[in-house]
Every structure is written in structure tokens, then in C-alpha cells.
Scaffold this active site. Structure first.
Site, short mmCIF file in Angstrom:
data_model
loop_
_atom_site.label_atom_id
_atom_site.label_comp_id
_atom_site.label_asym_id
_atom_site.label_seq_id
_atom_site.Cartn_x
_atom_site.Cartn_y
_atom_site.Cartn_z
CB THR A 96 -2.55 4.88 3.49
OG1 THR A 96 -3.20 5.00 2.24
CG2 THR A 96 -1.88 6.19 3.82
NE ARG A 120 -7.94 7.85 -5.72
CZ ARG A 120 -7.58 7.45 -4.50
NH1 ARG A 120 -6.32 7.20 -4.24
NH2 ARG A 120 -8.47 7.29 -3.56
CB VAL A 121 -4.64 13.32 -6.40
CG1 VAL A 121 -4.15 13.80 -5.04
CG2 VAL A 121 -3.58 13.58 -7.46
CB THR A 150 -5.58 4.28 6.17
OG1 THR A 150 -6.24 3.66 7.27
CG2 THR A 150 -4.18 4.68 6.60
N GLY A 151 -7.92 4.48 4.14
CA GLY A 151 -9.23 4.06 3.67
C GLY A 151 -9.66 4.89 2.47
CB SER A 153 -0.92 0.00 1.23
OG SER A 153 -0.17 0.08 2.42
CB THR A 190 -0.84 6.18 0.31
OG1 THR A 190 -1.61 5.04 -0.07
CG2 THR A 190 -1.26 7.34 -0.56
N1 ASP Z 1 -6.50 6.83 1.54
C1 ASP Z 1 -5.75 6.29 0.45
C2 ASP Z 1 -6.25 6.84 -0.83
O1 ASP Z 1 -7.45 6.98 -0.98
C3 ASP Z 1 -5.76 4.83 0.32
C4 ASP Z 1 -5.90 4.03 1.55
O2 ASP Z 1 -5.58 4.47 2.63
O3 ASP Z 1 -6.31 2.90 1.47
O4 ASP Z 1 -5.45 7.05 -1.70
#
Ligand code: ASP
Length: 359
Positions: free
Chosen positions: A209, A237-238, A260-261, A85, A227
Site C-alpha cells: 500500500t 473484501r475491504v 500498511t500491512g 500494491s 492500495t
Molecule cells: N493494508 C492493506 C490492506 O489490508 C494492504 C497492505 O498494506 O499490505 O488492504
């Protein structure tokens, strides 16, 4: 929580700490409290961050700056090919290219720096710090961020490991509705077919992340989020990680929050900023996180993002610490992964996060 939003959340089946306190409901998994109250220094991180919290605590113990400490901590995970990740070994975008996002915030100086869609650099968090330290800007993206990184002496290398490439190839072979293109009609409020429901569930795929936030004995606060973003994302994509107030926010007067998420949810609600602002009003880290999570639930109305029971079809987590050293992990859902890393100066371990929904 006011009565109106409480009733609304009850209707959705919220069982988290905010609701339970008012309703006496069960199901809240609170963090084990430190018996003699908050203490400093403290470092919190996402579940994959135990090595980071350890490293950051050691560095702060040696008198290093809080931002240098958390960056050195997440550098371990960025360089780890096993962590899919973040950094080297991170899963690539739709075209097989690893694109990294990172932000840093240094509370004592109100400093901030970030990079987005950066390719070929193992430690985007260090480049983010360089943006903060060596420029009058706060965010560089894409080829410009790479040029800057190279000018600052960062080495370029291929970040796609064989294992990550295999996973990407499998995703390509299986490619069906598991991408990020959306039929505009799916945004309309109407019932979804089973196939569409399946696509919605796939929205929960491969997030990951690392976020790490620290407060030292002087009450100085810093944070970093880094991440490779959502796996197989559209090129360019940001996510939330490099956006201040979304995937990270630090205010030296208050504390820090990172996430995260599903980044899009944080971007649309300025969630990390919101958490810090709730804390500024005197709310505890746990309650601040639950309130921001509740806001996200209320603002998630797209049918393709909702499960049959009306709850969000994605995961989201906050890692929060205030200036006094109180901390919390807060998740949208309970689950085996609803944990966060914390080093409180005595021990370094995973703790259970509070959560909004039992399942
Ligand atoms: N938050 C991160 C993103 O959307 C990815 C993640 O944490 O899973 O890029």
C-alpha cells in the site's frame, strides 16, 4: 506501558522501544534524530513512497495545500505498473479483478473522503478527494463508487497488467491453502497441524500500500492511503486503507497516522486512531506507534494468526507525524523492509523504523 502489559509483553519476547526503556534491553533501532529538533514542513510515507514525499514537499514549497500535495505524491505510485500494491499494476482479487481502496483526510477543514472496492480507476485517491469535496458522504463502495468516479470525469481503464495477471495465474495454478477461506474450527484454541501452520504463514503474503502524511509550516496536517489491498483477496473484501481510524487518521490539532500491512488487524483495533489519540495525550510519535502495535499483539489471539512463539504471523507498519513535525515509522518486526520515507525539508530519504519485535 503499565507493569501488567509490560510483563505480558516481556513474556512474549518484546524487545521494542517501550519495553527496552523500562527493562534496559537491547535491540531497538531508533530513527536517526534530526539534530536540531523537529522542523516544519515534513512529509512521511511508506517505504515505497520516496517519489511521493519528494513531490509533496515540492508542492507544499510552492504553497499548495497539504492534501493536494500528498495526493499528487501518491498518484505517482498509483500510476506505476511496477508497484504491485497500488493502482495500475496492483495484484488482483481471487477472481483476477483489481479492486482499489483509498481514503483522504484534510486536517484544516476536518474533511474526509474514501472509496472501497473501486474497479477500473487508476487514481482512487483522487476519487476519494472528490467524495470529500463534492458529496455530503465520506465513503462510497463498489459499483456506486465507480459510477460516481465516471460522473466526476475519471477515465475507466483495465488496471490488470500482463505481469500482475501472470502472478495471479501462478497463484491460481498453485492454489492450495493459500486463500482467505477459513475453517471455523481453526479459530478454536488448540494446537495446529504443520499444514495449518503453513496456511498461517501464507497469511503474510503480498501486502502493500502507500500511505503519505504531511504537515506544512502552518501546522496544517493531511494524509492519504491508497492500495489494491491484499492480493487474491475475496471479491468485495475491504481493507483498512479506506476506513478512517484504521488505515489513516488525521486530526489537525494532533497529527496523522497511516498504515500498511495486515488491514484486518488495524480494522479490529482502530489502530491509526489509537496512535493519534496516544499522541494527543502527549506521547511521541514513536512511542504512540509502539503502544498501538502492542495493543494489536494483545488482541491477536486466533491460532492461525500466531507463529509457534506466539507472535503474530503477519506484518504491520505505521507512518506517523505530529503537528510539531516529529515523526516515526513503527513496524511490528525488524527486517530489511522496516523503513519509511521522510522528507524533512532538507533531505528526502528512507529512515529505519522502530519496531516491537527483533524477529
Ligand atoms: N493494508 C492493506 C490492506 O489490508 C494492504 C497492505 O498494506 O499490505 O488492504
Amino acid at each position: 506501558m503499565d507493569r501488567r502489559s509490560f510483563l505480558k509483553s516481556s513474556a512474549l519476547g518484546v524487545v521494542g522501544a517501550v519495553a527496552s526503556r523500562e527493562a534496559g534491553a537491547q535491540g531497538v533501532e531508533r530513527q536517526a534524530q534530526v539534530s536540531d529538533g523537529p522542523s516544519l514542513p515534513v512529509v512521511v510515507a511508506s517505504r515505497n513512497g520516496l517519489a511521493a514525499t519528494q513531490k509533496a514537499m515540492e508542492m507544499m514549497g510552492a504553497g499548495e495545500d497539504t492534501l493536494d500535495a500528498v495526493i499528487a505524491g501518491v498518484n505517482i505510485v498509483e500510476a506505476d505498473p511496477e508497484d504491485r500494491s497500488v493502482g495500475y499494476g496492483g495484484l488482483p482479487n481471487e477472481e483476477g479483478v483489481v479492486q482499489l481502496d483509498s481514503s483522504v483526510m484534510h486536517g484544516p477543514t476536518n474533511g474526509a473522503g474514501a472509496v472501497a472496492s473501486l474497479e477500473g480507476i487508476v487514481h482512487p485517491s483522487k476519487v476519494a478527494r472528490d467524495v470529500m469535496t463534492h458529496t455530503d458522504h465520506v465513503l462510497l463502495v463498489g459499483p456506486g463508487a465507480l459510477k460516481f468516479a465516471l460522473a466526476m470525469g475519471h477515465e475507466k481503464r483495465d488496471l490488470l497488467t500482463d505481469e500482475a495477471r501472470e502472478i495471479w495465474m501462478k497463484w491460481k495454478r498453485d492454489l492450495s491453502e493459500r486463500d482467505d477461506w477459513i475453517d471455523p474450527a481453526d479459530r478454536l484454541p488448540r494446537s495446529m497441524t504443520p499444514g495449518e501452520k503453513h496456511a498461517a504463514r501464507q497469511m503474510m503474503r503480498h501486502h502493500g500500500t502507500i500511505n503519505c502524511n504531511a504537515v506544512n509550516e502552518k501546522g496544517e496536517v493531511s494524509g492519504v492511503t491508497t492500495t489494491s489491498g491484499l492480493a487474491f483477496k475475496l471479491p468485495g473484501r475491504v481493507g483498512d486503507s479506506p476506513i478512517f481510524g484504521a488505515g489513516l487518521f488525521v486530526d489537525n490539532e494532533v497529527g496523522a497516522c497511516g498504515s500498511t500491512g495486515r488491514g484486518e488487524a488495524n480494522l479490529k483495533t482502530c489502530a491509526s486512531f489509537l496512535v493519534v489519540e496516544f499522541m494527543r495525550q502527549g506521547v511521541s510519535p514513536e512511542e504512540a506507534g509502539l503502544r498501538a502495535m502492542q495493543r494489536i499483539v494483545e488482541k491477536t489471539t486466533e491460532p492461525y494468526l500466531l507463529r509457534d512463539d506466539g507472535k503474530p504471523a503477519f506484518g504491520l507498519n505505521f507512518y506517523i507525524v505530529n503537528k510539531k513535525g516529529e515523526y516515526a515509522g513503527v513496524n511490528l518486526y525488524k527486517g530489511s523492509r522496516a523503513q519509511f520515507a521522510v522528507h524533512d525539508g532538507r533531505e528526502n530519504r528512507l529512515r529505519d523504523s522502530a519496531y516491537l519485535f527483533e524477529r
